[in-house]
Design an enzyme around this catalytic site. Sequence first.
Site, PDB file in Angstrom:
ATOM      1  N   SER A 144       5.986 -12.659  18.478  1.00 31.25           N
ATOM      2  CA  SER A 144       6.703 -13.377  19.535  1.00 31.25           C
ATOM      3  C   SER A 144       7.333 -14.660  19.012  1.00 31.25           C
ATOM      4  N   GLY A 177       9.862  -0.204  12.597  1.00 35.41           N
ATOM      5  CA  GLY A 177      10.004   1.251  12.649  1.00 35.41           C
ATOM      6  C   GLY A 177      10.923   1.713  11.530  1.00 35.41           C
ATOM      7  N   ARG A 310       3.385  21.668  45.201  1.00 38.34           N
ATOM      8  CA  ARG A 310       1.945  21.548  45.438  1.00 38.34           C
ATOM      9  C   ARG A 310       1.648  21.494  46.931  1.00 38.34           C
ATOM     10  N   GLN A 330       2.102   9.902  49.967  1.00 39.71           N
ATOM     11  CA  GLN A 330       2.799  10.383  48.762  1.00 39.71           C
ATOM     12  C   GLN A 330       4.227   9.816  48.754  1.00 39.71           C
ATOM     13  N   THR A 422       6.138  -4.363  25.053  1.00 41.01           N
ATOM     14  CA  THR A 422       5.758  -5.286  23.976  1.00 41.01           C
ATOM     15  C   THR A 422       6.904  -5.475  22.987  1.00 41.01           C
ATOM     16  N   GLU A 424      10.543  -5.630  21.161  1.00 44.35           N
ATOM     17  CA  GLU A 424      11.782  -6.315  21.545  1.00 44.35           C
ATOM     18  C   GLU A 424      11.469  -7.503  22.456  1.00 44.35           C
TER      19      GLU A 424
HETATM   20  C1  LIG Z   1       8.655  11.651  24.985  1.00 46.10           C
HETATM   21  C2  LIG Z   1       9.481  11.159  23.787  1.00 46.10           C
HETATM   22  C3  LIG Z   1      10.552  10.098  24.169  1.00 46.10           C
HETATM   23  C4  LIG Z   1      11.348   9.693  22.958  1.00 46.10           C
HETATM   24  C5  LIG Z   1      12.225   8.528  23.258  1.00 46.10           C
HETATM   25  C6  LIG Z   1      12.689   7.875  21.999  1.00 46.10           C
HETATM   26  C7  LIG Z   1      13.098   6.479  22.278  1.00 46.10           C
HETATM   27  C8  LIG Z   1      12.799   5.621  21.121  1.00 46.10           C
HETATM   28  C9  LIG Z   1      13.638   4.389  21.194  1.00 46.10           C
HETATM   29  C10 LIG Z   1      13.239   3.467  20.150  1.00 46.10           C
HETATM   30  C11 LIG Z   1      14.136   2.329  20.139  1.00 46.10           C
HETATM   31  C12 LIG Z   1      13.845   1.254  19.584  1.00 46.10           C
HETATM   32  C13 LIG Z   1      12.617   1.085  18.846  1.00 46.10           C
HETATM   33  C14 LIG Z   1      11.960  -0.200  19.178  1.00 46.10           C
HETATM   34  C15 LIG Z   1      12.467  -1.295  18.396  1.00 46.10           C
HETATM   35  C16 LIG Z   1      11.617  -2.492  18.549  1.00 46.10           C
HETATM   36  C17 LIG Z   1      12.118  -3.501  17.605  1.00 46.10           C
HETATM   37  C18 LIG Z   1      11.464  -4.858  17.722  1.00 46.10           C
HETATM   38  O1  LIG Z   1      10.533  -5.068  18.410  1.00 46.10           O
HETATM   39  S1  LIG Z   1      12.221  -6.037  16.796  1.00 46.10           S
HETATM   40  C19 LIG Z   1      11.320  -7.499  17.022  1.00 46.10           C
HETATM   41  C20 LIG Z   1      11.541  -8.082  18.379  1.00 46.10           C
HETATM   42  N1  LIG Z   1      10.951  -9.372  18.453  1.00 46.10           N
HETATM   43  C21 LIG Z   1      11.090 -10.123  19.499  1.00 46.10           C
HETATM   44  O2  LIG Z   1      11.706  -9.758  20.469  1.00 46.10           O
HETATM   45  C22 LIG Z   1      10.508 -11.490  19.392  1.00 46.10           C
HETATM   46  C23 LIG Z   1      10.478 -12.221  20.698  1.00 46.10           C
HETATM   47  N2  LIG Z   1      10.658 -13.662  20.479  1.00 46.10           N
HETATM   48  C24 LIG Z   1      11.855 -14.271  20.622  1.00 46.10           C
HETATM   49  O3  LIG Z   1      12.855 -13.659  20.964  1.00 46.10           O
HETATM   50  C25 LIG Z   1      11.905 -15.744  20.401  1.00 46.10           C
HETATM   51  O4  LIG Z   1      11.064 -16.199  19.443  1.00 46.10           O
HETATM   52  C26 LIG Z   1      11.695 -16.540  21.702  1.00 46.10           C
HETATM   53  C27 LIG Z   1      12.975 -16.346  22.528  1.00 46.10           C
HETATM   54  C28 LIG Z   1      10.501 -16.093  22.484  1.00 46.10           C
HETATM   55  C29 LIG Z   1      11.501 -18.030  21.407  1.00 46.10           C
HETATM   56  O5  LIG Z   1      12.379 -18.402  20.403  1.00 46.10           O
HETATM   57  P1  LIG Z   1      12.547 -19.920  19.930  1.00 46.10           P
HETATM   58  O6  LIG Z   1      13.543 -20.005  18.845  1.00 46.10           O
HETATM   59  O7  LIG Z   1      11.205 -20.502  19.678  1.00 46.10           O
HETATM   60  O8  LIG Z   1      13.227 -20.408  21.186  1.00 46.10           O
HETATM   61  P2  LIG Z   1      12.975 -21.575  22.178  1.00 46.10           P
HETATM   62  O9  LIG Z   1      12.038 -21.099  23.236  1.00 46.10           O
HETATM   63  O10 LIG Z   1      12.651 -22.826  21.429  1.00 46.10           O
HETATM   64  O11 LIG Z   1      14.441 -21.630  22.703  1.00 46.10           O
HETATM   65  C30 LIG Z   1      15.483 -22.264  22.014  1.00 46.10           C
HETATM   66  C31 LIG Z   1      16.759 -21.994  22.759  1.00 46.10           C
HETATM   67  O12 LIG Z   1      17.264 -20.735  22.350  1.00 46.10           O
HETATM   68  C32 LIG Z   1      17.496 -19.923  23.495  1.00 46.10           C
HETATM   69  N3  LIG Z   1      17.304 -18.535  23.073  1.00 46.10           N
HETATM   70  C33 LIG Z   1      16.155 -17.946  22.688  1.00 46.10           C
HETATM   71  N4  LIG Z   1      16.419 -16.668  22.373  1.00 46.10           N
HETATM   72  C34 LIG Z   1      17.720 -16.460  22.534  1.00 46.10           C
HETATM   73  C35 LIG Z   1      18.570 -15.333  22.364  1.00 46.10           C
HETATM   74  N5  LIG Z   1      18.105 -14.151  21.963  1.00 46.10           N
HETATM   75  N6  LIG Z   1      19.875 -15.477  22.626  1.00 46.10           N
HETATM   76  C36 LIG Z   1      20.376 -16.641  23.067  1.00 46.10           C
HETATM   77  N7  LIG Z   1      19.616 -17.760  23.250  1.00 46.10           N
HETATM   78  C37 LIG Z   1      18.308 -17.662  22.989  1.00 46.10           C
HETATM   79  C38 LIG Z   1      16.498 -20.404  24.501  1.00 46.10           C
HETATM   80  O13 LIG Z   1      16.900 -20.047  25.785  1.00 46.10           O
HETATM   81  C39 LIG Z   1      16.557 -21.896  24.270  1.00 46.10           C
HETATM   82  O14 LIG Z   1      17.725 -22.366  24.892  1.00 46.10           O
HETATM   83  P3  LIG Z   1      17.805 -23.887  25.396  1.00 46.10           P
HETATM   84  O15 LIG Z   1      19.156 -23.976  26.005  1.00 46.10           O
HETATM   85  O16 LIG Z   1      17.595 -24.749  24.198  1.00 46.10           O
HETATM   86  O17 LIG Z   1      16.704 -24.031  26.414  1.00 46.10           O
HETATM   87  C1  LIG Z   2       5.939   0.481  18.847  1.00 45.53           C
HETATM   88  C2  LIG Z   2       6.389  -0.822  18.296  1.00 45.53           C
HETATM   89  C3  LIG Z   2       7.539  -0.856  17.530  1.00 45.53           C
HETATM   90  C4  LIG Z   2       7.959  -2.063  16.967  1.00 45.53           C
HETATM   91  N1  LIG Z   2       9.062  -2.062  16.172  1.00 45.53           N
HETATM   92  C5  LIG Z   2       9.410  -3.212  15.531  1.00 45.53           C
HETATM   93  C6  LIG Z   2      10.507  -3.234  14.639  1.00 45.53           C
HETATM   94  O1  LIG Z   2      11.199  -2.229  14.433  1.00 45.53           O
HETATM   95  N2  LIG Z   2      10.800  -4.382  14.007  1.00 45.53           N
HETATM   96  C7  LIG Z   2      10.081  -5.523  14.210  1.00 45.53           C
HETATM   97  O2  LIG Z   2      10.395  -6.536  13.593  1.00 45.53           O
HETATM   98  N3  LIG Z   2       9.047  -5.542  15.077  1.00 45.53           N
HETATM   99  C8  LIG Z   2       8.696  -4.420  15.738  1.00 45.53           C
HETATM  100  N4  LIG Z   2       7.647  -4.430  16.616  1.00 45.53           N
HETATM  101  C9  LIG Z   2       6.908  -5.669  16.842  1.00 45.53           C
HETATM  102  C10 LIG Z   2       7.162  -6.250  18.219  1.00 45.53           C
HETATM  103  O3  LIG Z   2       8.447  -6.751  18.332  1.00 45.53           O
HETATM  104  C11 LIG Z   2       6.128  -7.335  18.506  1.00 45.53           C
HETATM  105  O4  LIG Z   2       4.866  -6.715  18.549  1.00 45.53           O
HETATM  106  C12 LIG Z   2       6.451  -8.029  19.803  1.00 45.53           C
HETATM  107  O5  LIG Z   2       7.561  -8.869  19.657  1.00 45.53           O
HETATM  108  C13 LIG Z   2       5.255  -8.830  20.372  1.00 45.53           C
HETATM  109  O6  LIG Z   2       4.831  -9.764  19.475  1.00 45.53           O
HETATM  110  P1  LIG Z   2       3.301  -9.904  19.049  1.00 45.53           P
HETATM  111  O7  LIG Z   2       2.844  -8.594  18.576  1.00 45.53           O
HETATM  112  O8  LIG Z   2       3.276 -11.051  18.111  1.00 45.53           O
HETATM  113  O9  LIG Z   2       2.542 -10.254  20.366  1.00 45.53           O
HETATM  114  P2  LIG Z   2       1.780 -11.618  20.685  1.00 45.53           P
HETATM  115  O10 LIG Z   2       2.785 -12.691  20.812  1.00 45.53           O
HETATM  116  O11 LIG Z   2       0.691 -11.834  19.700  1.00 45.53           O
HETATM  117  O12 LIG Z   2       1.195 -11.278  22.104  1.00 45.53           O
HETATM  118  C14 LIG Z   2      -0.198 -11.175  22.408  1.00 45.53           C
HETATM  119  C15 LIG Z   2      -0.446 -11.747  23.810  1.00 45.53           C
HETATM  120  O13 LIG Z   2      -0.158 -13.136  23.803  1.00 45.53           O
HETATM  121  C16 LIG Z   2       0.695 -13.480  24.877  1.00 45.53           C
HETATM  122  N5  LIG Z   2       1.563 -14.604  24.459  1.00 45.53           N
HETATM  123  C17 LIG Z   2       2.161 -14.804  23.255  1.00 45.53           C
HETATM  124  N6  LIG Z   2       2.876 -15.932  23.269  1.00 45.53           N
HETATM  125  C18 LIG Z   2       2.751 -16.464  24.490  1.00 45.53           C
HETATM  126  C19 LIG Z   2       3.279 -17.631  25.119  1.00 45.53           C
HETATM  127  N7  LIG Z   2       4.112 -18.462  24.493  1.00 45.53           N
HETATM  128  N8  LIG Z   2       2.936 -17.867  26.395  1.00 45.53           N
HETATM  129  C20 LIG Z   2       2.136 -17.020  27.065  1.00 45.53           C
HETATM  130  N9  LIG Z   2       1.614 -15.908  26.537  1.00 45.53           N
HETATM  131  C21 LIG Z   2       1.916 -15.619  25.247  1.00 45.53           C
HETATM  132  C22 LIG Z   2       1.510 -12.219  25.152  1.00 45.53           C
HETATM  133  O14 LIG Z   2       1.955 -12.199  26.503  1.00 45.53           O
HETATM  134  C23 LIG Z   2       0.473 -11.127  24.887  1.00 45.53           C
HETATM  135  O15 LIG Z   2      -0.282 -10.940  26.060  1.00 45.53           O
HETATM  136  C24 LIG Z   2       7.225  -3.243  17.194  1.00 45.53           C
HETATM  137  C25 LIG Z   2       6.076  -3.206  17.999  1.00 45.53           C
HETATM  138  C26 LIG Z   2       5.656  -2.015  18.541  1.00 45.53           C
HETATM  139  C27 LIG Z   2       4.419  -1.990  19.378  1.00 45.53           C
END
Ligand SMILES: CCCCCCCCCC/C=C\CCCCCC(=O)SCCNC(=O)CCNC(=O)[C@H](O)C(C)(C)COP(=O)(O)OP(=O)(O)OC[C@H]1O[C@@H](n2cnc3c(N)ncnc32)[C@H](O)[C@@H]1OP(=O)(O)O
Ligand SMILES: Cc1cc2nc3c(=O)[nH]c(=O)nc-3n(C[C@H](O)[C@H](O)[C@H](O)COP(=O)(O)OP(=O)(O)OC[C@H]3O[C@@H](n4cnc5c(N)ncnc54)[C@H](O)[C@@H]3O)c2cc1C
Length: 664
Positions: A144, A177, A310, A330, A422, A424
Amino acid sequence: MEALDYHAEERRKAEFNLDEMKIVWAGSRRNYELSDRVARLVASDPVFRKDNRTMLTRKDLFKDTLRKAAHAWKRIIDLRLSEEEANMLRSYVDQPAFTDLHWGMFIPAIKGQGTSEQHEKWLPMAYKMQIIGCYAQTELGHGSNVQGLETTATFDPQTDEFDLHSPTLTSSKWWPGGLGKVSTHAVVYARLITGGQDHGVHGFIVQLRGLDDHLPLPGITVGDIGMKFGSGAYNSMDNGLLRFDHVRIPRNQMLMRVSQVTREGKFVQSDVPRQLVYGTMVYVRQTIVSDASCALARAVCIATRYSAVRRQFGSQNGGPEIQVIDYKTQQSRLFPLLASAYAFRFVGEWLKWLYTDVTQRLQANDFSTLPEAHACTAGLKSMTTSVTADAIEECRKLCGGHGYLSNSGLPELFAVYIPTCTYEGDNVVLLLQVARFLMKTVSQLGSGKKPVGTTAYMGRAEHLMQCRCEVEMAQDWLKPSTILEAFEARAVRMSIACAKSLGKFSNPEDGFAELSPDLVEVAIAHCQLIVVSKFLEKLQQDIPGKGVKRQLEILCNVYALHLLHKHLGDFVATGCITPNQGALANEQLRLLYAQVRPNAIALVDAFNYTDHYLGSILGCYDGNVYQKLYQEAWKDPLNDTVVPDGYLEYLRPILKQHIRTARL
Ligand SMILES: CCCCCCCCCC/C=C\CCCCCC(=O)SCCNC(=O)CCNC(=O)[C@H](O)C(C)(C)COP(=O)(O)OP(=O)(O)OC[C@H]1O[C@@H](n2cnc3c(N)ncnc32)[C@H](O)[C@@H]1OP(=O)(O)O
Ligand SMILES: Cc1cc2nc3c(=O)[nH]c(=O)nc-3n(C[C@H](O)[C@H](O)[C@H](O)COP(=O)(O)OP(=O)(O)OC[C@H]3O[C@@H](n4cnc5c(N)ncnc54)[C@H](O)[C@@H]3O)c2cc1C
């Protein structure tokens, strides 16, 4: 001979033009025709069979995924499918694979954060799949908190290279992934260090494996992180781990649209906001909202069709028992989910438009709508995935015992779907981002800065803080303006109440942490308002086809009033409505369920899912559920032999002992 259709009678009851509804669901006639053609193409291809995959070992499942991905690519090339058709084909194959990340994150990351030279170099290879990429951001210790990532990319001016390094165990990349076994390349997020200074997290294109032998390059440790939740399901994906031991890459492999590093090692921050480094996540969150409507529709289609087949209780004079879909309980559990599927579909369409708009603006260096796009994508991703995950489980329960069978399709759908809450961005973390945006908007209300876009209603805060709902009879709740005002008033009142509470803290960050559970509720209220308002906007459009608009109006009202009923505490506590008006909303809701009932089967037929894609005996189109369940049971490997393996070693001795004891 015509095949038997157990739902024929239900289908005859429909009061609207199904073909036109299919087009509304698909978004346009063209989308409908494309998607229908591609779905059939996949369904009729034996390589894409998936009925046995929950029985496969992890290794066999993974190999099966590679085989399907290779076959899908061959079909895409042979049939010269467009990018849009290719995406459809992959989604109908319905098996999570490395290609989701290659096309869905690796390529978009390069497109969004790379320069035009980088596009020219990398995109053609990626489009031809001569290289396969993933998105390596999350680490063992941080997901996160992206700013907390530990991997370093240190610039070496001597060699004009970056040195990629994993300094700690917790800095190991963990989860990406496609990383574990397949990707040749990754966009790696690492802290940029030049001249001893840390410039925060940036993206770098890194080659991981040899293009001839697929072996990890020197300094790279890479592998799969292990089995995940459920059998089959997401285990087709090679989520991976990755460590760097001083791996060198040329300077031009840093994605340099947002910031640059010069040959001398100078860090240059362009006018582009640093948040664009997070741009790929915004893009994917937007697609996840549309996908939520598909997954929800799939679960609802299964539960609705099965509920019509059913029967339990209520047989009169030896006649048939009652179809469970006729029980009001239901209906009150199922129809709001059906309505939510349509609601998410339309908000997904709108979000796609918003994303396209913000992308065009960014290209013209207009960053003004970026905060709104971030808040909307984060909030709607969070809300729609949480609802959908819970809804899939609810649909399982709606199908009683048979819903727990793997061949109902629901367990696997649930296991594949739940990580969307979780990945994205954790849903709570994302809602807190929305809450920050809302609190900022409220704090600017008196400053003359007019809120725009989805927060425009806050510009009418003065009215919304004191307006009184005028509902006197149940049917008054059918007026769109009444519904909209109730949702706006609730959202603005909750926001302003929270902002006031925040104001009591001397340190705003302490206040934000303390009030975070309430702030999450505020964000949800705002997101629900967006979904309701976009559904109402959809109804303003010209929607052809007999009865189609009428059905959508009913569903829109079901969606809004079930939320009102569920969150009655918020609505009443903020004084938007009285408890009596809440009771009238519930009364209206019951009347609406009766209107949905005759159309229920046709409303799920409108999703146009093939039996292959649905993958569910309970949800099969013809409703011939019992015969199929019976036949399928005999295909289970346990039934290959009459006496099970292990009988002689483990069962017989116990049974014999039992006989001996009995004789004593
Ligand atoms: C039955 C079979 C079915 C089959 C189906 C098949 C389907 C399969 C499909 C699969 C598809 C995909 C696979 C999954 C892929 C998953 C990939 C991942 O998970 S990648 C990793 C993703 N990780 C995250 O999402 C991390 C989450 N954390 C964050 O985004 C950031 O750290 C945060 C936003 C929580 C905090 O960031 P930080 O820099 O600390 O920001 P601040 O809180 O300090 O904010 C600063 C400022 O920036 C603005 N902000 C933050 N984020 C953004 C953004 N994205 N864009 C624009 N602006 C942003 C925020 O609002 C703040 O603004 P201020 O104006 O300063 O307040
Ligand atoms: C199936 C799968 C596929 C993925 N694919 C990718 C990929 O392709 N690429 C990639 O880079 N990542 C990938 N990820 C990782 C994914 O993006 C992270 O797991 C996700 O962003 C959540 O972060 P974390 O695991 O650190 O959760 P954590 O942040 O550790 O969350 C744990 C708990 O803490 C809480 N928490 C955390 N921070 C705060 C806060 N500030 N305030 C309150 N509560 C908080 C959350 O709500 C949660 O309940 C994948 C994950 C999964 C499960």
